[in-house]
Scaffold this motif. Structure first.
Motif, PDB file in Angstrom:
ATOM      1  N   MET A 199       0.590  -0.662  -0.214  1.00 45.03           N
ATOM      2  CA  MET A 199      -0.557  -0.353  -0.447  1.00 45.03           C
ATOM      3  C   MET A 199       1.091   1.205   0.090  1.00 45.03           C
ATOM      4  N   PRO A 200       1.755   1.268   1.173  1.00 47.56           N
ATOM      5  CA  PRO A 200       2.598   2.474   0.733  1.00 47.56           C
ATOM      6  C   PRO A 200       3.166   2.957  -0.546  1.00 47.56           C
ATOM      7  N   VAL A 201       3.863   1.476  -1.057  1.00 51.67           N
ATOM      8  CA  VAL A 201       4.578   1.481  -2.164  1.00 51.67           C
ATOM      9  C   VAL A 201       3.203   2.351  -3.569  1.00 51.67           C
ATOM     10  N   ALA A 202       2.449   1.465  -3.538  1.00 51.63           N
ATOM     11  CA  ALA A 202       1.128   2.620  -4.118  1.00 51.63           C
ATOM     12  C   ALA A 202       1.156   3.557  -4.612  1.00 51.63           C
ATOM     13  N   ILE A 203       0.996   4.007  -3.092  1.00 52.96           N
ATOM     14  CA  ILE A 203       0.602   5.341  -3.127  1.00 52.96           C
ATOM     15  C   ILE A 203       1.857   6.302  -3.209  1.00 52.96           C
ATOM     16  N   ALA A 204       2.347   5.992  -2.786  1.00 51.64           N
ATOM     17  CA  ALA A 204       3.949   6.929  -3.406  1.00 51.64           C
ATOM     18  C   ALA A 204       4.116   6.863  -5.170  1.00 51.64           C
ATOM     19  N   THR A 205       3.563   5.470  -5.368  1.00 51.26           N
ATOM     20  CA  THR A 205       4.079   5.309  -6.964  1.00 51.26           C
ATOM     21  C   THR A 205       2.628   5.882  -7.888  1.00 51.26           C
ATOM     22  N   SER A 206       1.237   6.279  -7.258  1.00 49.60           N
ATOM     23  CA  SER A 206       0.497   6.719  -7.375  1.00 49.60           C
ATOM     24  C   SER A 206       0.989   8.062  -7.906  1.00 49.60           C
ATOM     25  N   TYR A 207       1.260   8.774  -6.542  1.00 53.25           N
ATOM     26  CA  TYR A 207       1.418  10.069  -6.351  1.00 53.25           C
ATOM     27  C   TYR A 207       2.474  10.764  -7.794  1.00 53.25           C
ATOM     28  N   PHE A 208       3.512   9.980  -7.217  1.00 52.53           N
ATOM     29  CA  PHE A 208       4.771  10.344  -8.531  1.00 52.53           C
ATOM     30  C   PHE A 208       4.152  10.538  -9.788  1.00 52.53           C
ATOM     31  N   PHE A 209       3.122   9.622  -9.930  1.00 52.43           N
ATOM     32  CA  PHE A 209       2.679   9.451 -11.313  1.00 52.43           C
ATOM     33  C   PHE A 209       1.850  10.389 -12.104  1.00 52.43           C
ATOM     34  N   ASN A 210       1.123  10.761 -10.883  1.00 49.63           N
ATOM     35  CA  ASN A 210      -0.645  11.844 -11.312  1.00 49.63           C
ATOM     36  C   ASN A 210       0.179  12.967 -10.698  1.00 49.63           C
ATOM     37  N   LEU A 211       1.570  13.800  -9.653  1.00 50.43           N
ATOM     38  CA  LEU A 211       2.032  14.677 -10.415  1.00 50.43           C
ATOM     39  C   LEU A 211       3.340  14.953 -10.496  1.00 50.43           C
ATOM     40  N   PHE A 212       4.301  14.121 -11.229  1.00 48.96           N
ATOM     41  CA  PHE A 212       5.444  14.359 -11.521  1.00 48.96           C
ATOM     42  C   PHE A 212       5.267  13.702 -13.015  1.00 48.96           C
ATOM     43  N   LEU A 213       5.292  12.520 -13.200  1.00 51.16           N
ATOM     44  CA  LEU A 213       4.748  12.269 -15.165  1.00 51.16           C
ATOM     45  C   LEU A 213       3.723  12.671 -15.573  1.00 51.16           C
ATOM     46  N   VAL A 214       2.517  12.379 -15.441  1.00 49.08           N
ATOM     47  CA  VAL A 214       1.745  13.273 -16.240  1.00 49.08           C
ATOM     48  C   VAL A 214       1.181  14.770 -16.652  1.00 49.08           C
ATOM     49  N   PRO A 215       1.856  15.566 -15.689  1.00 53.15           N
ATOM     50  CA  PRO A 215       2.404  17.100 -16.058  1.00 53.15           C
ATOM     51  C   PRO A 215       3.505  17.325 -16.897  1.00 53.15           C
ATOM     52  N   GLN A 216       4.726  16.799 -16.775  1.00 58.68           N
ATOM     53  CA  GLN A 216       6.083  17.126 -16.896  1.00 58.68           C
ATOM     54  C   GLN A 216       5.684  15.981 -18.414  1.00 58.68           C
ATOM     55  N   TYR A 217       4.896  14.821 -18.741  1.00 57.47           N
ATOM     56  CA  TYR A 217       5.630  14.400 -19.602  1.00 57.47           C
ATOM     57  C   TYR A 217       3.906  14.059 -20.906  1.00 57.47           C
ATOM     58  N   LEU A 218       3.316  13.856 -19.728  1.00 56.83           N
ATOM     59  CA  LEU A 218       2.175  13.377 -20.407  1.00 56.83           C
ATOM     60  C   LEU A 218       1.488  15.031 -21.341  1.00 56.83           C
ATOM     61  N   GLU A 219       1.704  15.758 -20.063  1.00 49.85           N
ATOM     62  CA  GLU A 219      -0.181  16.462 -20.936  1.00 49.85           C
ATOM     63  C   GLU A 219       0.762  17.401 -21.413  1.00 49.85           C
ATOM     64  N   ALA A 220       2.043  17.102 -21.635  1.00 46.46           N
ATOM     65  CA  ALA A 220       3.606  18.784 -22.714  1.00 46.46           C
ATOM     66  C   ALA A 220       3.430  17.624 -23.817  1.00 46.46           C
ATOM     67  N   LYS A 221       2.663  16.496 -24.059  1.00 46.84           N
ATOM     68  CA  LYS A 221       2.884  15.436 -24.928  1.00 46.84           C
ATOM     69  C   LYS A 221       4.202  15.336 -25.671  1.00 46.84           C
ATOM     70  N   ARG A 222       4.818  14.868 -24.067  1.00 39.53           N
ATOM     71  CA  ARG A 222       6.446  13.877 -24.232  1.00 39.53           C
ATOM     72  C   ARG A 222       6.120  12.227 -24.505  1.00 39.53           C
ATOM     73  N   TYR A 223       5.194  11.817 -25.251  1.00 32.32           N
ATOM     74  CA  TYR A 223       5.226  10.120 -25.102  1.00 32.32           C
ATOM     75  C   TYR A 223       5.978   9.413 -24.779  1.00 32.32           C
ATOM     76  N   PHE A 224       7.217   9.899 -25.123  1.00 31.14           N
ATOM     77  CA  PHE A 224       7.823   8.913 -25.434  1.00 31.14           C
ATOM     78  C   PHE A 224       8.553   8.186 -24.267  1.00 31.14           C
ATOM     79  N   TRP A 225       8.916   9.522 -23.841  1.00 38.33           N
ATOM     80  CA  TRP A 225       9.502  10.026 -22.174  1.00 38.33           C
ATOM     81  C   TRP A 225       8.420   9.314 -21.491  1.00 38.33           C
TER      82      TRP A 225
END
Length: 217
Positions: free
Chosen positions: A1-27
């Protein structure tokens, strides 16, 4: 559960805004893959430690969902991904709203004339000629360089129609900030006419007028 929560935060608050929303799909895909690998590895370590710790407990008495590590992991990561898609969807809606607002503002700023009804006629008025607009009991006076036009239009409707350099300074006054000659803490002066500044509009109105004066000085 702690790993899943940390992964969720990292995915939603870093990967999504930095790469997905910026259309940097490969990265985004590459770093998402790395994140999943690291997350699964850490989850495995924690699961092994949990198994060792739980050897003194009766495994059969545990909830079926809690006992099925794979099922629990799938549920948690599904929730994390669901929230990420919700975030992306809301972000796209906000971006579309900002784009629409900018397009509307640009269209208004390109406006050269407005047409109002006055004395049962359609009167065309040059936007640059408007000095200020005064709202009275049941009509509006549009004061221009060439005279005054009286219309039944609402001042709020004219405010929405006119470009952004028209500033509401009072519930009864809308001024062309390019025509403001001087101003104080409770008034502005246009063509030697001193107009009151309402308390509700004072802060924003005077800031915008002051910025305009600094840019043109």
């Amino acid at each position: 559960m702690p790993v899943a929560i940390a992964t969720s935060y990292f995915f939603n608050l870093f990967l999504v805004p930095q790469y997905l929303e910026a259309k940097r799909y490969f990265w985004f895909a590459l770093y998402t893959f790395y994140t999943v690998v690291v997350s699964v590895f850490l989850s495995g370590l924690i699961a092994m430690a949990a198994f060792v710790f739980l050897t003194d407990f009766n495994w059969n008495r545990m909830s079926p969902v809690a006992g099925d590590i794979l099922q629990l992991g799938v549920i948690i990561y599904f929730v994390a991904i669901l929230f990420s898609f919700i975030r992306v969807y809301r972000s796209n809606l906000e971006r579309d709203a900002r784009i629409a607002a900018l397009e509307e503002a640009n269209q208004k700023n390109l406006l050269q004339t407005i047409t109002v009804r006055s004395n049962r006629e359609a009167v065309s008025i040059s936007v640059d000629d408007i000095l200020y607009i005064e709202s009275l009991a049941d009509y509006v006076k549009i004061n221009t360089l060439t005279g005054v036009v009286i219309t039944k239009e609402k001042i709020s409707g004219l405010e929405k129609m006119l470009p952004e350099w028209f500033i509401r300074i009072h519930r009864s006054y809308l001024v062309n900030k390019n025509k403001v000659e001087a101003f104080g803490h409770d008034y502005v002066k246009v063509q030697a006419q001193q107009l009151p500044v309402g308390r509700k509009y004072k802060k924003e109105a005077l800031e915008r007028i002051n910025n305009n004066k600094e840019l043109t000085s």
